[in-house]
Design an enzyme around this catalytic site. Structure first.
Site, mmCIF file in Angstrom:
data_model
loop_
_atom_site.group_PDB
_atom_site.id
_atom_site.type_symbol
_atom_site.label_atom_id
_atom_site.label_comp_id
_atom_site.label_asym_id
_atom_site.label_seq_id
_atom_site.Cartn_x
_atom_site.Cartn_y
_atom_site.Cartn_z
ATOM 1 N N LYS A 84 4.335 1.714 9.188
ATOM 2 C CA LYS A 84 3.690 1.329 7.929
ATOM 3 C C LYS A 84 4.136 -0.079 7.568
ATOM 4 C CE LYS A 84 2.667 4.509 4.208
ATOM 5 N NZ LYS A 84 3.273 5.338 3.175
HETATM 6 C C1 E4P Z 1 1.017 6.513 1.023
HETATM 7 O O1 E4P Z 1 1.146 6.356 2.199
HETATM 8 C C2 E4P Z 1 2.105 6.457 0.035
HETATM 9 O O2 E4P Z 1 3.260 7.040 0.579
HETATM 10 C C3 E4P Z 1 1.810 7.247 -1.208
HETATM 11 O O3 E4P Z 1 0.534 7.819 -1.160
HETATM 12 C C4 E4P Z 1 2.152 6.561 -2.477
HETATM 13 O O4 E4P Z 1 1.805 7.394 -3.555
HETATM 14 P P1 E4P Z 1 2.357 7.200 -5.041
HETATM 15 O O5 E4P Z 1 1.525 6.165 -5.704
HETATM 16 O O6 E4P Z 1 2.178 8.540 -5.660
HETATM 17 O O7 E4P Z 1 3.808 6.784 -4.920
#
Ligand code: E4P
Length: 215
Positions: A84
């Site tokens: 990521k």
């Molecule tokens: C996606 O890959 C992220 O880990 C995640 O969806 C972030 O979500 P949040 O806005 O609830 O922290």
């Protein structure tokens, strides 16, 4: 349409994996910290032993060369790891180098169509628009998902769209209707998706009616 689980909690992942509906997992540094796990590699390897599909693990470096080195290291943790990478000039540079090395990447913290477009052109395997965080500031997060899907379809860009930052079951339904390839959902949302009050009423009525004719 596929469902990933958005968590670093291995108990939740084990439970969800049993349902046969999870084909990947996404994590981020906040989710790993929430589990009080200091060793990111150990967490990701444990998750990889539970789920066969793509497991996203995020890099923390900010400079392109450091990002690329860290991504190579992260991708060596397990064959199904996806790296990521937050959208930035460094992130795009890293993605374009890594895609030529066939390292799978997930462009994260995506909040605009232009960011998604650049990530796809750089060669990201996945693009993650953050729906809930856009909704939180009064924008329509799901509109962004629709726009990205439409543009990727029109130009035949192969990156897959992960609807991320999902807050409730309606987000998942709308992401599916918008053509997102994947929705990555917290465990609580997955459980909410299963439930319907009419199903519960139906099950107890069937049981009561059956009991009523038993001697
Ligand atoms: C996606 O890959 C992220 O880990 C995640 O969806 C972030 O979500 P949040 O806005 O609830 O922290």
């Amino acid at each position: 349409m596929r469902i990933f689980l958005d968590t670093a909690n291995v108990d939740e992942i084990r439970q969800a994996a049993k349902l046969g509906v999870i084909s990947g997992v996404t994590t981020n540094p906040s989710l790993v910290a929430k589990e009080k796990r200091e060793d990111m590699k150990a967490v990701i390897q444990e998750i990889s032993s539970i789920v066969d599909g793509p497991i996203s693990a995020e890099v923390l470096s900010l400079e392109p060369e450091a990002m690329i080195q860290e991504a190579r290291e992260v991708s060596s943790w397990s064959p199904n790891v996806v790296v990521k990478i937050p959208i930035s000039a460094s992130g795009l540079e890293a993605i374009s180098v890594l895609s030529k090395e066939r390292v799978k990447t997930n462009l994260t913290l995506c909040f605009s169509l232009n960011q998604a477009l650049l990530g796809a052109i750089a060669g990201a395997t996945y693009i993650s628009p953050f729906v809930g965080r856009l909704d939180d500031i009064g924008h329509d997060g799901m509109q962004l998902v629709s726009e990205i899907v439409e543009v990727f379809d029109r130009y035949k860009l192969p990156s897959q769209v992960i609807a991320a930052s999902i807050r409730h079951p309606l987000h998942v339904s709308v992401a599916a209707q918008a053509g997102a390839h994947i929705a990555t959902v917290p465990y609580t949302v997955l459980m909410q998706m299963i439930k319907h009050p009419l199903t519960d009423i139906g099950i107890s009525r069937f049981a009561e009616d059956w009991r009523s004719i038993q001697k």
